[in-house]
Design a protein around this motif. Sequence first.
Motif, PDB file in Angstrom:
ATOM      1  N   LEU A  26       0.839  -1.189   0.000  1.00  0.00           N
ATOM      2  CA  LEU A  26       0.000   0.000   0.000  1.00  0.00           C
ATOM      3  C   LEU A  26       0.879   1.246   0.000  1.00  0.00           C
ATOM      4  N   PRO A  27       0.441   2.318  -0.660  1.00  0.00           N
ATOM      5  CA  PRO A  27       1.243   3.535  -0.705  1.00  0.00           C
ATOM      6  C   PRO A  27       1.299   4.220   0.651  1.00  0.00           C
ATOM      7  N   ASP A  28       2.435   4.875   0.919  1.00  0.00           N
ATOM      8  CA  ASP A  28       2.584   5.592   2.180  1.00  0.00           C
ATOM      9  C   ASP A  28       1.562   6.715   2.319  1.00  0.00           C
ATOM     10  N   HIS A  29       1.066   7.228   1.176  1.00  0.00           N
ATOM     11  CA  HIS A  29       0.174   8.375   1.252  1.00  0.00           C
ATOM     12  C   HIS A  29      -1.289   7.979   1.379  1.00  0.00           C
ATOM     13  N   ALA A  30      -1.574   6.655   1.541  1.00  0.00           N
ATOM     14  CA  ALA A  30      -2.959   6.253   1.751  1.00  0.00           C
ATOM     15  C   ALA A  30      -3.439   6.855   3.066  1.00  0.00           C
ATOM     16  N   VAL A  31      -4.477   7.694   3.021  1.00  0.00           N
ATOM     17  CA  VAL A  31      -4.909   8.459   4.178  1.00  0.00           C
ATOM     18  C   VAL A  31      -6.361   8.124   4.494  1.00  0.00           C
ATOM     19  N   SER A  32      -6.655   7.895   5.751  1.00  0.00           N
ATOM     20  CA  SER A  32      -8.013   7.671   6.200  1.00  0.00           C
ATOM     21  C   SER A  32      -8.630   8.998   6.615  1.00  0.00           C
ATOM     22  N   VAL A  40      -2.861   0.088  18.313  1.00  0.00           N
ATOM     23  CA  VAL A  40      -3.491  -1.207  18.068  1.00  0.00           C
ATOM     24  C   VAL A  40      -2.413  -2.238  17.753  1.00  0.00           C
ATOM     25  N   THR A  41      -2.502  -3.391  18.401  1.00  0.00           N
ATOM     26  CA  THR A  41      -1.463  -4.415  18.242  1.00  0.00           C
ATOM     27  C   THR A  41      -2.033  -5.721  17.700  1.00  0.00           C
ATOM     28  N   LEU A  42      -3.168  -5.678  17.055  1.00  0.00           N
ATOM     29  CA  LEU A  42      -3.800  -6.888  16.531  1.00  0.00           C
ATOM     30  C   LEU A  42      -2.844  -7.631  15.611  1.00  0.00           C
ATOM     31  N   LYS A  43      -2.695  -8.940  15.842  1.00  0.00           N
ATOM     32  CA  LYS A  43      -1.814  -9.760  15.016  1.00  0.00           C
ATOM     33  C   LYS A  43      -2.600 -10.283  13.811  1.00  0.00           C
ATOM     34  N   VAL A  44      -2.361  -9.690  12.665  1.00  0.00           N
ATOM     35  CA  VAL A  44      -3.093 -10.042  11.450  1.00  0.00           C
ATOM     36  C   VAL A  44      -2.256 -10.992  10.611  1.00  0.00           C
ATOM     37  N   GLY A  45      -2.849 -12.141  10.265  1.00  0.00           N
ATOM     38  CA  GLY A  45      -2.141 -13.143   9.488  1.00  0.00           C
ATOM     39  C   GLY A  45      -2.494 -13.149   8.018  1.00  0.00           C
ATOM     40  N   GLY A  46      -3.539 -12.426   7.614  1.00  0.00           N
ATOM     41  CA  GLY A  46      -3.933 -12.398   6.211  1.00  0.00           C
ATOM     42  C   GLY A  46      -5.229 -11.653   6.021  1.00  0.00           C
ATOM     43  N   ILE A  47      -5.570 -11.393   4.757  1.00  0.00           N
ATOM     44  CA  ILE A  47      -6.782 -10.663   4.406  1.00  0.00           C
ATOM     45  C   ILE A  47      -7.414 -11.305   3.180  1.00  0.00           C
ATOM     46  N   THR A  48      -8.727 -11.380   3.179  1.00  0.00           N
ATOM     47  CA  THR A  48      -9.485 -11.585   1.947  1.00  0.00           C
ATOM     48  C   THR A  48     -10.079 -10.228   1.577  1.00  0.00           C
ATOM     49  N   PRO A  49      -9.659  -9.623   0.464  1.00  0.00           N
ATOM     50  CA  PRO A  49     -10.084  -8.256   0.150  1.00  0.00           C
ATOM     51  C   PRO A  49     -11.574  -8.112  -0.149  1.00  0.00           C
ATOM     52  N   LEU A  89       1.189  -8.911   8.821  1.00  0.00           N
ATOM     53  CA  LEU A  89       0.664  -7.627   8.361  1.00  0.00           C
ATOM     54  C   LEU A  89       0.459  -6.721   9.572  1.00  0.00           C
ATOM     55  N   ALA A  90       1.098  -5.580   9.574  1.00  0.00           N
ATOM     56  CA  ALA A  90       0.924  -4.622  10.666  1.00  0.00           C
ATOM     57  C   ALA A  90      -0.471  -4.015  10.593  1.00  0.00           C
ATOM     58  N   TRP A  91      -1.062  -3.724  11.767  1.00  0.00           N
ATOM     59  CA  TRP A  91      -2.404  -3.142  11.777  1.00  0.00           C
ATOM     60  C   TRP A  91      -2.439  -1.811  11.024  1.00  0.00           C
ATOM     61  N   LYS A  92      -1.387  -1.023  11.122  1.00  0.00           N
ATOM     62  CA  LYS A  92      -1.355   0.258  10.408  1.00  0.00           C
ATOM     63  C   LYS A  92      -1.542   0.040   8.910  1.00  0.00           C
ATOM     64  N   THR A  93      -0.920  -0.993   8.367  1.00  0.00           N
ATOM     65  CA  THR A  93      -1.053  -1.316   6.953  1.00  0.00           C
ATOM     66  C   THR A  93      -2.468  -1.792   6.640  1.00  0.00           C
ATOM     67  N   VAL A  94      -3.009  -2.624   7.516  1.00  0.00           N
ATOM     68  CA  VAL A  94      -4.368  -3.123   7.323  1.00  0.00           C
ATOM     69  C   VAL A  94      -5.375  -1.974   7.375  1.00  0.00           C
ATOM     70  N   PHE A  97      -5.356  -0.069   4.222  1.00  0.00           N
ATOM     71  CA  PHE A  97      -6.052  -0.832   3.193  1.00  0.00           C
ATOM     72  C   PHE A  97      -7.565  -0.671   3.334  1.00  0.00           C
ATOM     73  N   LEU A  98      -8.070  -0.787   4.559  1.00  0.00           N
ATOM     74  CA  LEU A  98      -9.507  -0.661   4.775  1.00  0.00           C
ATOM     75  C   LEU A  98     -10.003   0.734   4.404  1.00  0.00           C
ATOM     76  N   ALA A  99      -9.185   1.749   4.686  1.00  0.00           N
ATOM     77  CA  ALA A  99      -9.577   3.113   4.323  1.00  0.00           C
ATOM     78  C   ALA A  99      -9.796   3.243   2.821  1.00  0.00           C
ATOM     79  N   ARG A 100      -9.031   2.500   2.041  1.00  0.00           N
ATOM     80  CA  ARG A 100      -9.191   2.529   0.585  1.00  0.00           C
ATOM     81  C   ARG A 100     -10.428   1.767   0.126  1.00  0.00           C
ATOM     82  N   ARG A 101     -11.011   0.951   0.997  1.00  0.00           N
ATOM     83  CA  ARG A 101     -12.195   0.170   0.640  1.00  0.00           C
ATOM     84  C   ARG A 101     -13.500   0.874   0.996  1.00  0.00           C
TER      85      ARG A 101
END
Length: 271
Positions: A26-32, A40-49, A89-94, A97-101
């Motif tokens: 994901l781009p660094d400039h993705a902004v919510s 948030v420290t949620l341990k994310v192992g994967g995503i179904t988009p 996957l770090a929560w910040k990255t997740v 991603f969700l902000a883009r959805r």
Amino acid sequence: MSVATSPKALQAWAVTQHIARPKPWLPDHAVSTAASPTSVTLKVGGITPFTATDFPGRLSAVIFVQGCPWRCGYCHNPHLQQRTAQSPLAWKTVHAFLARRVGLIDAVVFSGGEPTMDPGLEAALRETRELGFQIGLHSGGTHPRRLRQVLPLVDWVGLDIKATAARYDAVTQVRDSGVPAYESLQAVLESGVSHEVRTTIHPRLHDVDEIRRLARQLADAGVTDYALQVFRTTGCRNDDLNHLRFTDYPGTHLVQEIENLFPRFTLRKEG
């Protein structure tokens, strides 16, 4: 339920979506438009988009949380059972991603693994709601106290009840695992949150009498929406279960009998 997508597969998916992906996809400039995540420290192992099957009536993304204390032989996401030191996957990255959805999907489902095992679940749910999404939760009921804490943040729950209390340990391979599972069932029924209770069945683990007893117990407990899910080999690493061939299971007459116990009943079966 979806099978978790690996981080490598997510990178490939990002390329097809023309998303620049410095680290990792994901781009660094993705902004919510909502507040950015903090601790948030949620341990994310994967995503179904994208999925239309994991939250009834909603187009959703699925977040797969690492870790599960049980070892069900038929598990189709066994790679998520262990909690690693570093999240794939770090929560910040997740969150980015969700902000883009936003505007593309209706809901986000937290699955696993077992999401209620993670102390970061509540904070992750709050930040996801702030983005405007409805929340779905898939749980095996391993941690009823945390489940009760997060139910007010959840719009729909898919709760796995794996067997009668007497047979629970045979399915999960963990002693006394039925105790938290049935406490979780009580919590969901008392909460008023929309839900489905479901049981994955395999003839080596669930004979006809066991399935009938379980269905009657759930109906007596007040379950109104129940699903039987016949075992699939997808993702399963248990050769004994994978290699057993069976047909006409659990049987037409039993299915009809169980269907009459519930206002809403679903049989999920390949073929």
